[in-house]
Design an enzyme around this catalytic site. Sequence first.
Site, PDB file in Angstrom:
ATOM      1  N   ARG A   1       0.758  -1.170   0.014  1.00 57.44           N
ATOM      2  CA  ARG A   1       0.103  -0.099   0.029  1.00 57.44           C
ATOM      3  C   ARG A   1       0.816   1.227  -0.037  1.00 57.44           C
ATOM      4  O   ARG A   1       2.020   1.057  -0.002  1.00 57.44           O
ATOM      5  CB  ARG A   1      -0.795  -0.173   1.320  1.00 57.44           C
ATOM      6  CG  ARG A   1      -1.714  -1.134   1.458  1.00 57.44           C
ATOM      7  CD  ARG A   1      -2.956  -1.400   0.842  1.00 57.44           C
ATOM      8  NE  ARG A   1      -3.849  -0.701   1.630  1.00 57.44           N
ATOM      9  CZ  ARG A   1      -4.537  -1.121   2.957  1.00 57.44           C
ATOM     10  NH1 ARG A   1      -4.242  -2.096   3.367  1.00 57.44           N
ATOM     11  NH2 ARG A   1      -5.316  -0.366   3.454  1.00 57.44           N
ATOM     12  N   GLY A  45     -12.727  -2.609  -2.341  1.00 56.08           N
ATOM     13  CA  GLY A  45     -12.672  -2.304  -1.055  1.00 56.08           C
ATOM     14  C   GLY A  45     -11.632  -1.323  -0.769  1.00 56.08           C
ATOM     15  O   GLY A  45     -10.784  -0.807  -1.787  1.00 56.08           O
ATOM     16  N   CYS A  46     -11.096  -1.009   0.606  1.00 60.33           N
ATOM     17  CA  CYS A  46     -10.228  -0.226   0.602  1.00 60.33           C
ATOM     18  C   CYS A  46      -8.760  -0.672   0.349  1.00 60.33           C
ATOM     19  O   CYS A  46      -7.844   0.132   0.331  1.00 60.33           O
ATOM     20  CB  CYS A  46     -10.202   0.324   2.212  1.00 60.33           C
ATOM     21  SG  CYS A  46      -9.910  -1.019   3.272  1.00 60.33           S
ATOM     22  N   THR A  47      -8.712  -2.033   0.125  1.00 57.57           N
ATOM     23  CA  THR A  47      -7.314  -2.329  -0.192  1.00 57.57           C
ATOM     24  C   THR A  47      -7.185  -2.740  -1.673  1.00 57.57           C
ATOM     25  O   THR A  47      -6.560  -3.193  -2.243  1.00 57.57           O
ATOM     26  CB  THR A  47      -7.000  -3.775   0.426  1.00 57.57           C
ATOM     27  OG1 THR A  47      -7.925  -4.753   0.205  1.00 57.57           O
ATOM     28  CG2 THR A  47      -6.906  -3.300   2.246  1.00 57.57           C
ATOM     29  N   GLY A  48      -8.356  -2.626  -2.300  1.00 58.85           N
ATOM     30  CA  GLY A  48      -8.438  -2.948  -3.800  1.00 58.85           C
ATOM     31  C   GLY A  48      -9.794  -3.571  -4.291  1.00 58.85           C
ATOM     32  O   GLY A  48     -10.698  -3.777  -3.455  1.00 58.85           O
TER      33      GLY A  48
END
Length: 388
Positions: A204, A360-363
Amino acid sequence: MSQEKTKAMIAEVFSDIAEGVKSGSFGKKVKIGLTILGSEHGIEEMVNAAELAASKYKDFNIVLIGSKVETDLELIEVENAEEGHKLMTSMLEKGEIQGCVTQHFDFPIGVSTVGKVVTPARGKEMILATTTGTASLNRVEGMVMNAISGLAVAKSNGIKNPKIGILNIEGARQVERILKDLKDGGYEIDFAESLRADGGCVLRGNDLLFGTPDVMVCDSLTGNIMVKMLSSFSTGGSYETVGAGYGPGVGKDYDKLINIVSRASGAPLIAEAIKYCADCAKGNVLDVARDEFKKAKKSGLDGLIQKLLDKQKPAAAEEEVKMPPKKVVTFSIAGVDILDLEDACKALWKKDIYSESGMGCTGPVILVNEADGEKAIEALKEAEFIQG
């Protein structure tokens, strides 16, 4: 002088001799060129950079290529930047210099530059692969090649077992799969682990700032933005001060050591770029890169890339897949690349598993019903959309 200090000095001398014998460069220094025409900050800035490098580092020599200036450094005069590039290329081919730092150089397709930045969270040096040029016209293939180039530069700069991470951008999951398959085929590669709780080698923005990996892999356009941001954030963007620039152009068969700096680069950064170029020359980076690509090929690189390209070919007539009846989707599956989301959903529909794509917030994620979660994961593994 104390006995301890004397012993330390003797040990250092013998270490230098051993290193010189090992590298074959004992008794001679590499010579690094610097073209001084074309900077947005003027010729004086370039000369100041060279003189700064010469005062800080004593293990290489510098030759300037440009118009006449007052300096104690060696200078070869040329009329303009184009003539300077021609002379630089000639001197590299003849072995008159072992590397050169320059600006705005056009590399052939298949060659991209491996930069070096200083990350703000810990002041840690991190190799950024890559920052300019294009390793391949195919995004995922290019990033895989960037990873190998980055490892080669890291090893040539003395990092024995560099840990590699992949920036969480478009194509990252496909790159991860190919690199892990390459490792399974025998290629030596160590993966970094994200500092975030979810871990993994797809990293990230936090990891970029922290410097989690030794080598951060991305596409060259993203890398170009990152190196500019990290090198000139504190100056408002007009003057790059931190890091060692955009780095050497690396490709599996490239034979000239040319390191790039920006026309916005300032003397402190250019001085480090000259040092970076010298370290790459002493570490025989182009030979190391050639060897790394050979090892990767032996471990199945060509087959993995061909499999990728075959998968990306448009079908002659795309099969129509009927979507199953809708269900409530609360179970999320990560690890599918954003480029594969639509195909991954259709693969599940073929198995009569209703799915939707999401972010999502991670991809990117695939969303299915809780009851279908495990079955969907197995289906995606079988279709090679996520790691097995």
